[in-house]
Design an enzyme around this catalytic site. Sequence first.
Site, PDB file in Angstrom:
ATOM      1  CG  ASP A  52     116.730  70.011  -8.548  1.00 40.57           C
ATOM      2  OD1 ASP A  52     116.871  70.936  -7.726  1.00 40.57           O
ATOM      3  OD2 ASP A  52     115.902  69.754  -8.985  1.00 40.57           O
ATOM      4  CE1 TYR A  57     109.363  68.216  -7.489  1.00 39.46           C
ATOM      5  CE2 TYR A  57     112.054  67.295  -7.944  1.00 39.46           C
ATOM      6  CZ  TYR A  57     111.135  68.752  -8.096  1.00 39.46           C
ATOM      7  OH  TYR A  57     111.123  70.041  -8.188  1.00 39.46           O
ATOM      8  CE1 TYR A 200     110.108  75.122 -14.543  1.00 36.74           C
ATOM      9  CE2 TYR A 200     111.721  75.697 -12.523  1.00 36.74           C
ATOM     10  CZ  TYR A 200     110.602  75.473 -13.300  1.00 36.74           C
ATOM     11  OH  TYR A 200     109.580  75.934 -13.263  1.00 36.74           O
ATOM     12  CB  SER A 202     117.215  70.994 -19.895  1.00 35.77           C
ATOM     13  OG  SER A 202     117.088  71.132 -18.923  1.00 35.77           O
ATOM     14  CE  LYS A 211     109.590  60.128 -24.496  1.00 37.51           C
ATOM     15  NZ  LYS A 211     110.045  59.774 -22.976  1.00 37.51           N
ATOM     16  N   GLY A 277     115.915  65.454 -16.060  1.00 36.14           N
ATOM     17  CA  GLY A 277     114.450  64.264 -15.500  1.00 36.14           C
ATOM     18  C   GLY A 277     115.174  63.155 -16.271  1.00 36.14           C
ATOM     19  CD  GLN A 283     114.304  58.216 -19.980  1.00 36.29           C
ATOM     20  OE1 GLN A 283     113.836  58.924 -19.265  1.00 36.29           O
ATOM     21  NE2 GLN A 283     113.240  57.844 -20.798  1.00 36.29           N
TER      22      GLN A 283
HETATM   23  N1  NAP Z   1     111.603  74.471  -9.694  1.00 34.05           N
HETATM   24  C1  NAP Z   1     111.068  73.613 -10.226  1.00 34.05           C
HETATM   25  O1  NAP Z   1     109.769  74.563  -9.818  1.00 34.05           O
HETATM   26  C2  NAP Z   1     111.220  72.279 -11.238  1.00 34.05           C
HETATM   27  C3  NAP Z   1     109.677  72.240 -12.059  1.00 34.05           C
HETATM   28  C4  NAP Z   1     110.262  71.180 -12.730  1.00 34.05           C
HETATM   29  C5  NAP Z   1     111.222  70.455 -12.633  1.00 34.05           C
HETATM   30  N2  NAP Z   1     112.233  70.557 -11.931  1.00 34.05           N
HETATM   31  C6  NAP Z   1     113.685  69.825 -11.704  1.00 34.05           C
HETATM   32  O2  NAP Z   1     114.251  69.599 -12.777  1.00 34.05           O
HETATM   33  C7  NAP Z   1     114.081  68.168 -13.848  1.00 34.05           C
HETATM   34  C8  NAP Z   1     114.726  68.246 -14.852  1.00 34.05           C
HETATM   35  O3  NAP Z   1     112.918  68.536 -15.197  1.00 34.05           O
HETATM   36  P1  NAP Z   1     111.896  67.839 -16.076  1.00 34.05           P
HETATM   37  O4  NAP Z   1     112.014  66.466 -15.293  1.00 34.05           O
HETATM   38  O5  NAP Z   1     110.444  68.131 -15.063  1.00 34.05           O
HETATM   39  O6  NAP Z   1     111.757  67.872 -17.244  1.00 34.05           O
HETATM   40  P2  NAP Z   1     112.096  67.117 -18.685  1.00 34.05           P
HETATM   41  O7  NAP Z   1     114.346  66.558 -17.359  1.00 34.05           O
HETATM   42  O8  NAP Z   1     112.507  68.205 -19.508  1.00 34.05           O
HETATM   43  O9  NAP Z   1     111.796  65.799 -18.957  1.00 34.05           O
HETATM   44  C9  NAP Z   1     112.228  64.739 -18.714  1.00 34.05           C
HETATM   45  C10 NAP Z   1     111.435  63.624 -18.830  1.00 34.05           C
HETATM   46  O10 NAP Z   1     111.862  63.826 -20.287  1.00 34.05           O
HETATM   47  C11 NAP Z   1     111.762  61.678 -20.345  1.00 34.05           C
HETATM   48  N3  NAP Z   1     113.581  61.728 -20.852  1.00 34.05           N
HETATM   49  C12 NAP Z   1     114.447  61.894 -19.968  1.00 34.05           C
HETATM   50  N4  NAP Z   1     115.000  61.334 -21.140  1.00 34.05           N
HETATM   51  C13 NAP Z   1     114.691  61.688 -21.991  1.00 34.05           C
HETATM   52  C14 NAP Z   1     115.749  60.100 -23.079  1.00 34.05           C
HETATM   53  N5  NAP Z   1     117.084  59.992 -23.338  1.00 34.05           N
HETATM   54  N6  NAP Z   1     114.418  59.427 -24.218  1.00 34.05           N
HETATM   55  C15 NAP Z   1     113.456  60.047 -24.180  1.00 34.05           C
HETATM   56  N7  NAP Z   1     112.753  60.607 -22.538  1.00 34.05           N
HETATM   57  C16 NAP Z   1     113.560  60.945 -22.224  1.00 34.05           C
HETATM   58  C17 NAP Z   1     111.147  60.864 -19.446  1.00 34.05           C
HETATM   59  O11 NAP Z   1     109.956  60.848 -19.332  1.00 34.05           O
HETATM   60  P3  NAP Z   1     109.447  59.787 -20.144  1.00 34.05           P
HETATM   61  O12 NAP Z   1     110.025  59.037 -20.570  1.00 34.05           O
HETATM   62  O13 NAP Z   1     107.719  59.572 -19.576  1.00 34.05           O
HETATM   63  O14 NAP Z   1     108.757  60.437 -21.144  1.00 34.05           O
HETATM   64  C18 NAP Z   1     111.553  62.412 -18.147  1.00 34.05           C
HETATM   65  O15 NAP Z   1     111.040  62.030 -17.268  1.00 34.05           O
HETATM   66  C19 NAP Z   1     113.032  67.656 -12.719  1.00 34.05           C
HETATM   67  O16 NAP Z   1     112.813  66.216 -12.476  1.00 34.05           O
HETATM   68  C20 NAP Z   1     113.155  68.502 -11.032  1.00 34.05           C
HETATM   69  O17 NAP Z   1     114.357  68.254 -10.838  1.00 34.05           O
HETATM   70  C21 NAP Z   1     112.315  71.616 -11.020  1.00 34.05           C
END
Ligand code: NAP
Length: 313
Positions: A52, A57, A200, A202, A211, A277, A283
Amino acid sequence: MRFNQLGDSGIKVSAVALGTWAMGGDFWGRIDESKCIDALNAGLDSGINLIDTAPIYGSGYSEEIVGKAVKGRRKDIILATKCGLPLNSSRSRDLTRKTVIQEINESLKRLQTDYIDIYQVHWPDPDTDIAETMGVLTDIKASGKIRAIGVSNQNIDQLKQYMSNGRLDSVQPQYSLLEREIEGDILPFCRENNLGVLTYGSLGAGMLTGKFKTPPVAADGDKRAMFYPFFTEPLFGKALELLKTLETIAESHSKPVSHVAINWVSQQPGVTAALVGCKNPRQAVENADAGEWALSDEELRVIRDALNRIYAE
Ligand SMILES: NC(=O)c1ccc[n+]([C@@H]2O[C@H](COP(=O)([O-])OP(=O)(O)OC[C@H]3O[C@@H](n4cnc5c(N)ncnc54)[C@H](OP(=O)(O)O)[C@@H]3O)[C@@H](O)[C@H]2O)c1
C-alpha cells in the site's frame, strides 16, 4: 502466509501487507532508499503480496520507491495506491474528475506500471459530489487502469453514497488494539456488505512492538509522538498495561509481541489484511512471519478481556 479475498473483487491478498508511509520520509524521519527497496523485497520474499502506498507519502517519493522495488516482479504483486490528496492542485483535497484522472496517470508513471490493483480515495473531499468521484473511478476501472475501487477515512453515510454510485470493493480505516473506533459501525457495515477491509496503523505506529517504554520524542523529522493520542498519558500507560497481556501470549509462542498485535487485527471478523509499515528488511521479515501462525480463540478472548478491563473507564 494466510490469504483472504478482498470483498467480491476476486483479488486475493496476504493477511499481512506492507505499508509505505514511512518510506516517503516526510513524517517518520528520513530513510535510505536502498534500505526501503530491500525491505519491500524482503517482505515480498517472505510471503506478502500486497503493498500500500499513496502519492502524498513524501510527495511521490514512496510511490517511486515502490515502483523500483516491484520492477521485474509486478505480476505477482497486488499494488494499492490512492487519490484525493493531489500533489498538483490548488486544493489540498480534490476528488474532481479532472484531478483524479491526472492523479492516476502520475501514479502509474511513478509506480512504473500500467495498472493499479486497488485504487483508493485517501480522504473525503467535502467540495466534490461522491457521484462525480465514483463516476470517474468507475470509468478508469472500465479502461483497465485499475482493478478495484477502495476508499479510506470515510463514515458510513459516505460509504453508502459510494456504494449507490458504483461498485465499491474495499475500505481502509485505522484499526489496531489501540484504536478500535471502527468496531462500532464501519467494521460491522463492511462485514454485512462484504467490503474488503485493509487496516492501517495496525502496530499503533510501533507502540505495539513493545519498544517504547517512555513516549517517543519528536526528533529528526519523526512526528508520530504529536499525532497519536496513545503516545500521551493516560493512554500511554494503558497501552503499556495492555502490552503485558500481549507479551505473555507472545512468550508462550516464542514470538515477538508485534506478532500478537498484527494477528489480533488480521483475525478480527471482517478484516482482510493488516497493513503494517516497515523501515528495514528485518522489520519486514519479522512482520510477514506473523502471517505464518494465528492466535487461538482462547487467546483472542483473553486479549478482549484485557481491553475491556483496561479501557473500561
Ligand atoms: N489511509 C490512511 O489515511 C493511512 C494512514 C496511515 C497509514 N496508512 C497506511 O497503512 C500503513 C501502516 O500504518 P503505519 O505505517 O502508519 O503504522 P504501523 O504499521 O502501525 O507502524 C509502522 C512503524 O512501526 C515500526 N515497526 C514496524 N515493524 C516493526 C518491528 N517489527 N519492530 C519494531 N518496529 C517496527 C516502524 O517505525 P520505527 O522503526 O520508526 O519505530 C514502522 O514505520 C502505512 O505505511 C500506510 O501504507 C494509511
